[in-house]
Design a protein around this motif. Structure first.
Motif, PDB file in Angstrom:
ATOM      1  N   GLN A 169       0.845  -1.295   0.287  1.00 56.38           N
ATOM      2  CA  GLN A 169      -0.271  -0.126   0.243  1.00 56.38           C
ATOM      3  C   GLN A 169       0.639   1.321  -0.364  1.00 56.38           C
ATOM      4  O   GLN A 169       0.558   1.840  -0.584  1.00 56.38           O
ATOM      5  CB  GLN A 169      -0.993  -0.190   1.227  1.00 56.38           C
ATOM      6  CG  GLN A 169      -1.869   0.941   1.093  1.00 56.38           C
ATOM      7  CD  GLN A 169      -3.278   1.220   0.055  1.00 56.38           C
ATOM      8  OE1 GLN A 169      -3.375  -0.101  -0.181  1.00 56.38           O
ATOM      9  NE2 GLN A 169      -3.475   1.617  -0.376  1.00 56.38           N
ATOM     10  N   GLU A 170       1.653   1.400   0.786  1.00 57.69           N
ATOM     11  CA  GLU A 170       2.825   2.273   0.508  1.00 57.69           C
ATOM     12  C   GLU A 170       4.062   2.766  -0.223  1.00 57.69           C
ATOM     13  O   GLU A 170       3.689   3.905  -0.891  1.00 57.69           O
ATOM     14  CB  GLU A 170       3.850   2.157   1.528  1.00 57.69           C
ATOM     15  CG  GLU A 170       3.472   2.582   3.205  1.00 57.69           C
ATOM     16  CD  GLU A 170       4.103   1.912   4.302  1.00 57.69           C
ATOM     17  OE1 GLU A 170       5.170   1.840   3.984  1.00 57.69           O
ATOM     18  OE2 GLU A 170       3.885   1.912   5.761  1.00 57.69           O
ATOM     19  N   ALA A 171       3.651   1.645  -1.199  1.00 51.60           N
ATOM     20  CA  ALA A 171       4.776   1.367  -2.451  1.00 51.60           C
ATOM     21  C   ALA A 171       3.499   2.549  -3.731  1.00 51.60           C
ATOM     22  O   ALA A 171       3.940   3.239  -4.460  1.00 51.60           O
ATOM     23  CB  ALA A 171       4.574  -0.087  -3.502  1.00 51.60           C
ATOM     24  N   ILE A 172       2.390   1.740  -3.682  1.00 51.07           N
ATOM     25  CA  ILE A 172       1.137   1.945  -4.754  1.00 51.07           C
ATOM     26  C   ILE A 172       0.486   3.509  -4.901  1.00 51.07           C
ATOM     27  O   ILE A 172       0.768   4.434  -5.041  1.00 51.07           O
ATOM     28  CB  ILE A 172      -0.089   1.340  -4.339  1.00 51.07           C
ATOM     29  CG1 ILE A 172       0.797  -0.375  -4.633  1.00 51.07           C
ATOM     30  CG2 ILE A 172      -1.090   1.363  -4.903  1.00 51.07           C
ATOM     31  CD1 ILE A 172      -0.590  -1.712  -4.596  1.00 51.07           C
ATOM     32  N   GLU A 173       0.663   3.901  -2.395  1.00 54.78           N
ATOM     33  CA  GLU A 173      -0.024   4.980  -2.192  1.00 54.78           C
ATOM     34  C   GLU A 173       1.998   6.503  -3.032  1.00 54.78           C
ATOM     35  O   GLU A 173       1.220   7.222  -3.313  1.00 54.78           O
ATOM     36  CB  GLU A 173       0.117   5.848  -0.939  1.00 54.78           C
ATOM     37  CG  GLU A 173      -0.638   4.864  -0.544  1.00 54.78           C
ATOM     38  CD  GLU A 173      -1.522   4.589   0.970  1.00 54.78           C
ATOM     39  OE1 GLU A 173      -0.982   5.215   1.912  1.00 54.78           O
ATOM     40  OE2 GLU A 173      -2.634   4.482   1.321  1.00 54.78           O
ATOM     41  N   LYS A 174       2.688   6.094  -3.327  1.00 61.13           N
ATOM     42  CA  LYS A 174       3.624   6.268  -2.782  1.00 61.13           C
ATOM     43  C   LYS A 174       3.441   6.912  -4.581  1.00 61.13           C
ATOM     44  O   LYS A 174       3.835   8.221  -4.568  1.00 61.13           O
ATOM     45  CB  LYS A 174       5.402   6.212  -2.709  1.00 61.13           C
ATOM     46  CG  LYS A 174       6.447   7.343  -2.798  1.00 61.13           C
ATOM     47  CD  LYS A 174       7.576   6.339  -2.235  1.00 61.13           C
ATOM     48  CE  LYS A 174       8.828   7.361  -2.677  1.00 61.13           C
ATOM     49  NZ  LYS A 174       9.891   6.732  -2.234  1.00 61.13           N
ATOM     50  N   ARG A 175       3.474   5.687  -5.195  1.00 66.23           N
ATOM     51  CA  ARG A 175       3.844   5.959  -7.131  1.00 66.23           C
ATOM     52  C   ARG A 175       2.716   7.084  -7.593  1.00 66.23           C
ATOM     53  O   ARG A 175       2.553   7.797  -8.169  1.00 66.23           O
ATOM     54  CB  ARG A 175       3.276   4.691  -7.988  1.00 66.23           C
ATOM     55  CG  ARG A 175       3.406   4.959  -9.158  1.00 66.23           C
ATOM     56  CD  ARG A 175       4.422   5.744  -9.905  1.00 66.23           C
ATOM     57  NE  ARG A 175       4.634   5.686 -10.986  1.00 66.23           N
ATOM     58  CZ  ARG A 175       4.611   6.733 -11.775  1.00 66.23           C
ATOM     59  NH1 ARG A 175       5.631   7.745 -11.038  1.00 66.23           N
ATOM     60  NH2 ARG A 175       4.535   6.299 -12.850  1.00 66.23           N
ATOM     61  N   ALA A 176       1.332   6.814  -6.816  1.00 65.54           N
ATOM     62  CA  ALA A 176       0.463   7.571  -6.790  1.00 65.54           C
ATOM     63  C   ALA A 176       0.488   8.903  -6.214  1.00 65.54           C
ATOM     64  O   ALA A 176      -0.418  10.070  -7.196  1.00 65.54           O
ATOM     65  CB  ALA A 176      -0.746   6.852  -6.144  1.00 65.54           C
ATOM     66  N   ALA A 177       0.970   8.929  -5.674  1.00 67.27           N
ATOM     67  CA  ALA A 177       1.145  10.973  -4.822  1.00 67.27           C
ATOM     68  C   ALA A 177       2.040  11.101  -6.038  1.00 67.27           C
ATOM     69  O   ALA A 177       1.601  12.139  -6.266  1.00 67.27           O
ATOM     70  CB  ALA A 177       1.922  10.416  -3.471  1.00 67.27           C
ATOM     71  N   GLU A 178       2.710  10.614  -6.440  1.00 65.69           N
ATOM     72  CA  GLU A 178       3.613  11.240  -7.185  1.00 65.69           C
ATOM     73  C   GLU A 178       3.635  11.357  -8.423  1.00 65.69           C
ATOM     74  O   GLU A 178       3.150  12.703  -9.265  1.00 65.69           O
ATOM     75  CB  GLU A 178       4.981  10.646  -7.685  1.00 65.69           C
ATOM     76  CG  GLU A 178       6.269  10.551  -6.102  1.00 65.69           C
ATOM     77  CD  GLU A 178       7.237   9.212  -5.820  1.00 65.69           C
ATOM     78  OE1 GLU A 178       6.182   8.430  -7.678  1.00 65.69           O
ATOM     79  OE2 GLU A 178       8.196   8.928  -5.969  1.00 65.69           O
ATOM     80  N   LEU A 179       2.387  10.387  -8.689  1.00 61.76           N
ATOM     81  CA  LEU A 179       1.795  10.705 -10.324  1.00 61.76           C
ATOM     82  C   LEU A 179       0.879  11.732 -10.236  1.00 61.76           C
ATOM     83  O   LEU A 179       1.104  12.731 -10.900  1.00 61.76           O
ATOM     84  CB  LEU A 179       0.913   8.922 -10.181  1.00 61.76           C
ATOM     85  CG  LEU A 179       0.512   9.993 -12.498  1.00 61.76           C
ATOM     86  CD1 LEU A 179       1.151   9.793 -13.159  1.00 61.76           C
ATOM     87  CD2 LEU A 179      -0.155   8.153 -12.728  1.00 61.76           C
ATOM     88  N   VAL A 180      -0.078  12.239  -9.350  1.00 61.34           N
ATOM     89  CA  VAL A 180      -1.009  13.023  -9.274  1.00 61.34           C
ATOM     90  C   VAL A 180      -0.453  14.545  -8.444  1.00 61.34           C
ATOM     91  O   VAL A 180      -0.888  15.364  -9.975  1.00 61.34           O
ATOM     92  CB  VAL A 180      -1.962  12.697  -7.964  1.00 61.34           C
ATOM     93  CG1 VAL A 180      -3.107  13.611  -7.859  1.00 61.34           C
ATOM     94  CG2 VAL A 180      -2.705  11.279  -8.235  1.00 61.34           C
ATOM     95  N   ALA A 181       0.605  14.289  -8.157  1.00 61.14           N
ATOM     96  CA  ALA A 181       1.286  15.464  -7.649  1.00 61.14           C
ATOM     97  C   ALA A 181       2.053  16.364  -9.147  1.00 61.14           C
ATOM     98  O   ALA A 181       1.371  17.094  -9.912  1.00 61.14           O
ATOM     99  CB  ALA A 181       1.939  15.869  -6.243  1.00 61.14           C
ATOM    100  N   THR A 182       2.583  15.326  -9.583  1.00 58.29           N
ATOM    101  CA  THR A 182       2.837  15.936 -11.318  1.00 58.29           C
ATOM    102  C   THR A 182       1.816  16.163 -11.929  1.00 58.29           C
ATOM    103  O   THR A 182       2.144  17.841 -13.161  1.00 58.29           O
ATOM    104  CB  THR A 182       4.372  14.743 -11.931  1.00 58.29           C
ATOM    105  OG1 THR A 182       4.968  14.268 -10.618  1.00 58.29           O
ATOM    106  CG2 THR A 182       4.399  14.706 -13.259  1.00 58.29           C
ATOM    107  N   VAL A 183       0.828  15.912 -11.756  1.00 62.36           N
ATOM    108  CA  VAL A 183      -0.518  16.038 -12.686  1.00 62.36           C
ATOM    109  C   VAL A 183      -0.864  17.314 -12.422  1.00 62.36           C
ATOM    110  O   VAL A 183      -1.350  17.965 -13.048  1.00 62.36           O
ATOM    111  CB  VAL A 183      -1.244  14.971 -13.203  1.00 62.36           C
ATOM    112  CG1 VAL A 183      -2.151  15.679 -13.969  1.00 62.36           C
ATOM    113  CG2 VAL A 183      -0.568  13.212 -13.932  1.00 62.36           C
ATOM    114  N   VAL A 184      -0.920  17.601 -11.433  1.00 67.98           N
ATOM    115  CA  VAL A 184      -1.859  18.323 -10.911  1.00 67.98           C
ATOM    116  C   VAL A 184      -0.616  19.927 -11.167  1.00 67.98           C
ATOM    117  O   VAL A 184      -0.885  20.935 -10.944  1.00 67.98           O
ATOM    118  CB  VAL A 184      -2.548  18.216  -9.460  1.00 67.98           C
ATOM    119  CG1 VAL A 184      -3.067  19.711  -8.486  1.00 67.98           C
ATOM    120  CG2 VAL A 184      -3.621  16.990  -9.727  1.00 67.98           C
ATOM    121  N   GLN A 185       0.579  19.920 -10.860  1.00 68.58           N
ATOM    122  CA  GLN A 185       1.569  20.159 -10.693  1.00 68.58           C
ATOM    123  C   GLN A 185       1.610  20.469 -12.465  1.00 68.58           C
ATOM    124  O   GLN A 185       2.041  22.134 -12.437  1.00 68.58           O
ATOM    125  CB  GLN A 185       2.872  19.929 -10.746  1.00 68.58           C
ATOM    126  CG  GLN A 185       3.627  21.221 -10.800  1.00 68.58           C
ATOM    127  CD  GLN A 185       5.567  20.350  -9.892  1.00 68.58           C
ATOM    128  OE1 GLN A 185       5.508  19.809  -9.968  1.00 68.58           O
ATOM    129  NE2 GLN A 185       6.255  21.654 -10.068  1.00 68.58           N
TER     130      GLN A 185
END
Length: 506
Positions: A169-185
């Motif tokens: 879950q931590e790995a998935i959440e980290k990758r998802a957070a990076e992806l969403v942060a990149t897209v939202v940025q």
């Protein structure tokens, strides 16, 4: 007479001399011809002899070459025969060795079978002896042993499973957070699209009477031409427009604003202003659709699809402009697809048209999803675009990876702060339903919906629920929420099992 005789004699002598001369000439010519013929015959004979000699030489050469080739082929054939003979000898040797190995393996297999039978007999004897000494049947002993192992290692197993789930879950959440942060940025809007209003400000109360007209003819004419109900009440300096069709409501709003500004309110003028408003709305719809496809970078949509997209500018959902929401989903889908290495063009198109059914769902019976699919099929939009957009409300199973991207982008656009408004009644009902689902399950002591319904905390009775049961309970609650409720974003379910030991020192 004499002369005549002499003439005859002379003529005879002349004829004889001419005959001999001619004969000599002819014989000479014949000799020359014979000599030429003989010369040609000699030349031909010489050429024939030469040709025969050349032919004999070539025949000898060909015969020698053929004999040489035959000799070479015989040598090569002899070598091939020797090589084949050697291979046959080698194969015979290998076959012999393999046969010997096979015989040895057969002997070893027989020995292993014998040993296995002896071990099984010994095992059966030991089990029989163990049953006699323990006075317990084999099946009961096995079950007892399994129960002991399960009881001993259940906690360790649970800990290991939770650790694996937490790490994953931590790995998935980290990758998802990076992806969403990149897209939202990369993409962010300063505000949500305008909220549609049905209220029009008027300069004074006298205008209300002029809008109603003598015996109500003006208001009846206006409502008949626009299909919109005018609500004129005690609200100061305001008139309310009521209609389920946002396009008709916008036409009525524009026409009424022009009438109020002009001041001349009569049936003929109302009809003229309504026609002008319809033309203006058609142009605004066209412009809104073209601006939308231009903003997201799509150039191959048919004009009918662009027109329907423009109509979404006058459609709202929870206070959020459907067209602005669709543009956001298209851009976010494209960015996420690029980050994940998927088809960004398909994701972008699916994101833009995922709510296109809302442009006609107030006119045609059916859900906006079904209507959207029919519209895209009618205008022969790529089937992959339809597959990617049709599952964003879980009405259809996910058919292609881009569908997950469109679902995620739809959730991001709808659930970000300030994107949508929700009525107090719906908000309270959603929180109540959340708590109700948890409280209906056995072993639940209390349940609280917090963080505006984004998290559900469930307190369980420690005597009735174990740690393993708590994990299963959290999963069961999340499944029921997914099946029974509709909500934007995601809801976090937290099950808390707490044991307290209290003692008093006296």
């Amino acid at each position: 007479m004499t002369l005549f005789i002499v003439g005859i004699c002379a003529a005879g002598i002349g004829a004889a001399i001419g005959y001999f001369i001619r004969r000599s000439t002819v014989q000479k010519k014949i000799g020359n011809v014979e000599a030429a013929i003989q010369e040609k015959l000699d030349r031909v004979e010489n050429q024939t002899k030469k040709l025969l000699l050349d032919a004999k030489d070539k025949a000898v050469t060909i015969l020698q070459n053929a004999e040489q080739e035959v000799k070479s082929e015989k040598v090569q054939l002899r070598k091939n025969q020797e090589r084949l003979l050697n291979k046959e000898i080698t194969l015979d040797e290998r076959t012999k060795k393999l046969d010997e190995k096979e015989e040895r393996l057969v002997d070893q297999i027989e020995k292993v079978k014998t040993i296995k039978q002896e071990l099984e007999q010994y095992h059966d004897k030991q089990l029989t002896l163990l049953e006699e000494r323990a006075k317990l049947p084999r099946d009961e002993a096995k079950q007892y042993l399994l129960d002991q192992i399960k009881e001993t290692y259940q906690q360790d197993l649970f800990t290991s499973i939770k650790k694996l789930e937490r790490d994953r879950q931590e790995a998935i959440e980290k990758r998802a957070a990076e992806l969403v942060a990149t897209v939202v940025q990369r993409y962010a809007r300063s505000h949500v699209g305008e909220i549609t209003t049905s209220s029009i400000a008027i300069p004074n109360e006298e205008i209300k009477g002029r809008i109603i007209g003598k015996e109500g003819r003006n208001i009846r004419c206006f409502e008949q031409l626009t299909g919109v109900e005018l609500i004129i009440d005690e609200t100061p300096d305001a008139i309310t427009l009521s209609c389920f069709d946002p396009v008709r409501r916008e036409i009525a709003k524009i026409a009424l604003e022009h009438l109020v500004q002009d001041g001349r309110i009569q049936p003929a003028r109302i009809e003229e202003q309504v026609d002008e408003a319809k033309k203006e709305i058609i142009q605004r719809i066209k412009q809104a659709g073209e601006d939308a496809v231009y903003e997201v970078g799509i150039i191959d949509f048919p004009q009918e699809i662009i027109h329907l997209l423009g109509r979404l500018a006058f459609r709202t959902s929870y206070g959020q402009s459907v067209l602005m929401h669709s543009i956001e989903v298209a851009i976010l889908s494209s960015m996420i697809a690029q980050e994940l290495g998927m088809d960004a063009e398909i994701a972008k198109k699916a994101g833009l048209v995922h709510d296109i059914g809302k442009a006609v769902d107030h006119e045609i019976e059916g859900s906006h999803m079904e209507l959207g699919i029919k519209i895209l099929q009618k205008y022969k939009i790529d089937e992959r675009v339809i597959f990617a957009m049709r599952s964003h409300h879980d009405d259809y199973p996910v058919a292609i990876p881009e569908a997950y991207i469109v679902n995620a982008a739809d959730t991001i656009s709808a659930s970000r702060p300030g994107a949508r408004r929700e009525s107090v009644e719906n908000y309270i009902k959603r929180l109540t339903d959340l708590e109700k689902i948890a409280l209906e399950l056995s072993g639940v002591e209390k349940a609280y919906a917090i963080q505006a319904g984004r998290e559900l905390r469930v307190f369980v009775t420690p005597q009735a629920i174990t740690d393993v049961d708590a994990a299963q309970l959290a999963r069961n609650i999340s499944v029921r929420i997914e099946q029974e409720l509709k909500y934007p974003g995601e809801i976090k379910v937290v099950v808390i099992r707490e044991t307290r030991a209290i003692e008093y020192a006296k």
